[in-house]
Design an enzyme around this catalytic site. Structure first.
Site, PDB file in Angstrom:
ATOM      1  N   HIS A 165       0.855  -1.184   0.000  1.00 33.91           N
ATOM      2  CA  HIS A 165       0.000   0.000   0.000  1.00 33.91           C
ATOM      3  C   HIS A 165       0.897   1.242   0.000  1.00 33.91           C
ATOM      4  O   HIS A 165       0.621   2.221   0.676  1.00 33.91           O
ATOM      5  CB  HIS A 165      -0.935  -0.009   1.214  1.00 33.91           C
ATOM      6  CG  HIS A 165      -2.019  -1.027   1.125  1.00 33.91           C
ATOM      7  ND1 HIS A 165      -3.339  -0.704   0.911  1.00 33.91           N
ATOM      8  CD2 HIS A 165      -1.982  -2.384   1.183  1.00 33.91           C
ATOM      9  CE1 HIS A 165      -4.070  -1.809   0.861  1.00 33.91           C
ATOM     10  NE2 HIS A 165      -3.258  -2.846   1.032  1.00 33.91           N
ATOM     11  N   ASP A 181      13.883   1.944 -18.413  1.00 36.23           N
ATOM     12  CA  ASP A 181      14.874   0.914 -18.071  1.00 36.23           C
ATOM     13  C   ASP A 181      14.203  -0.396 -17.680  1.00 36.23           C
ATOM     14  O   ASP A 181      14.832  -1.463 -17.736  1.00 36.23           O
ATOM     15  CB  ASP A 181      15.737   1.384 -16.888  1.00 36.23           C
ATOM     16  CG  ASP A 181      16.837   2.348 -17.305  1.00 36.23           C
ATOM     17  OD1 ASP A 181      17.190   2.380 -18.496  1.00 36.23           O
ATOM     18  OD2 ASP A 181      17.334   3.074 -16.430  1.00 36.23           O
TER      19      ASP A 181
END
Length: 236
Positions: free
Chosen positions: A98, A121
């Protein structure tokens, strides 16, 4: 003799890393890891503080979320993990947090655009956000149906779980996965970092443009392409 000791240790260490990386608050979040040969996975028990968690506390289940071994109740998200393992045969670990910025994008019900090379990336697409769960799924087997929600999102957006190892659940939060639990946790941190960067980018320039395709391609392929040259090759 505990035949699941190594799987439990791997799961425990991944969960502790989630806490060390400050991706969880109190007992929120969980990591699981799979043993494909045995058709089982280990997951963090529900609601146990990280500072008293032990390797032997990890719960062992099959892919139908039946408890095989464990004295504690498994994570409330267990059925989501089980569903993903059952349907995506190439993943070896799953992480759910969370974390603040990831959750913020999920609550905004927005994909995270590829704004920069840090994102590129790791993947060539926007990080997908699945729409909020349909009412009939909410009223049913909620955690199991969260797995359905994730698979429906990937099918609709024509994404591969091997290439895109993360998703946001609308109004809920992030799930990530990888070849093992360590990679799933790595992806959780990457997702949270990209989410924060994207948020700040939008604050500085609400009209910021998506990274151009040539740069996305270059940065992804230098790490993941057939001629990748990022990093080192170590001989053991």
């Amino acid at each position: 003799m505990n035949t699941y000791k190594e799987l439990q240790r791997e799961c425990y260490e991944a969960n502790m890393q989630l806490d060390a990386l400050k991706l969880v608050v109190y007992t929120f979040g969980n990591v699981s890891t799979v043993d494909r040969d045995k058709g089982i996975f280990a997951i963090k028990p529900s609601g146990v503080p990280y500072d008293i968690l032990k390797p032997e506390d990890m719960v062992i289940l099959d892919f139908d979320a039946n408890v095989i071994e464990g004295r504690l109740r498994p994570s409330s998200d267990t059925k989501t993990h089980a569903y993903l393992y059952k349907n995506w045969e190439n993943i070896g670990g799953i992480s759910h947090t969370h974390a603040i910025y990831s959750v913020a994008w999920a609550q905004a019900q927005m994909d995270i655009p590829v704004f920069g090379t840090t994102h590129a990336d790791h993947l060539t697409t926007d990080i997908p956000c699945a729409p909020p769960m349909r009412d009939e799924l909410i009223e049913g087997n909620y955690e199991y149906n969260t797995g359905i929600q994730i698979l429906e999102c990937f099918k609709e957006k024509q994404l591969s779980p091997e290439e895109v190892e993360m998703v946001l659940i609308g109004n809920h939060g992030p799930f990530t996965w990888g070849k093992n639990a360590e990679k799933a946790v790595y992806n959780s941190k990457v997702l949270e970092t990209i989410a924060e960067m994207a948020y700040l980018t939008r604050q500085i320039n609400p009209d910021a443009e998506r990274l151009k395709d040539s740069l996305i391609k270059k940065h992804y392929e230098r790490k993941h392409g057939k001629n990748a040259y990022y990093g080192q090759e170590f001989k053991h």
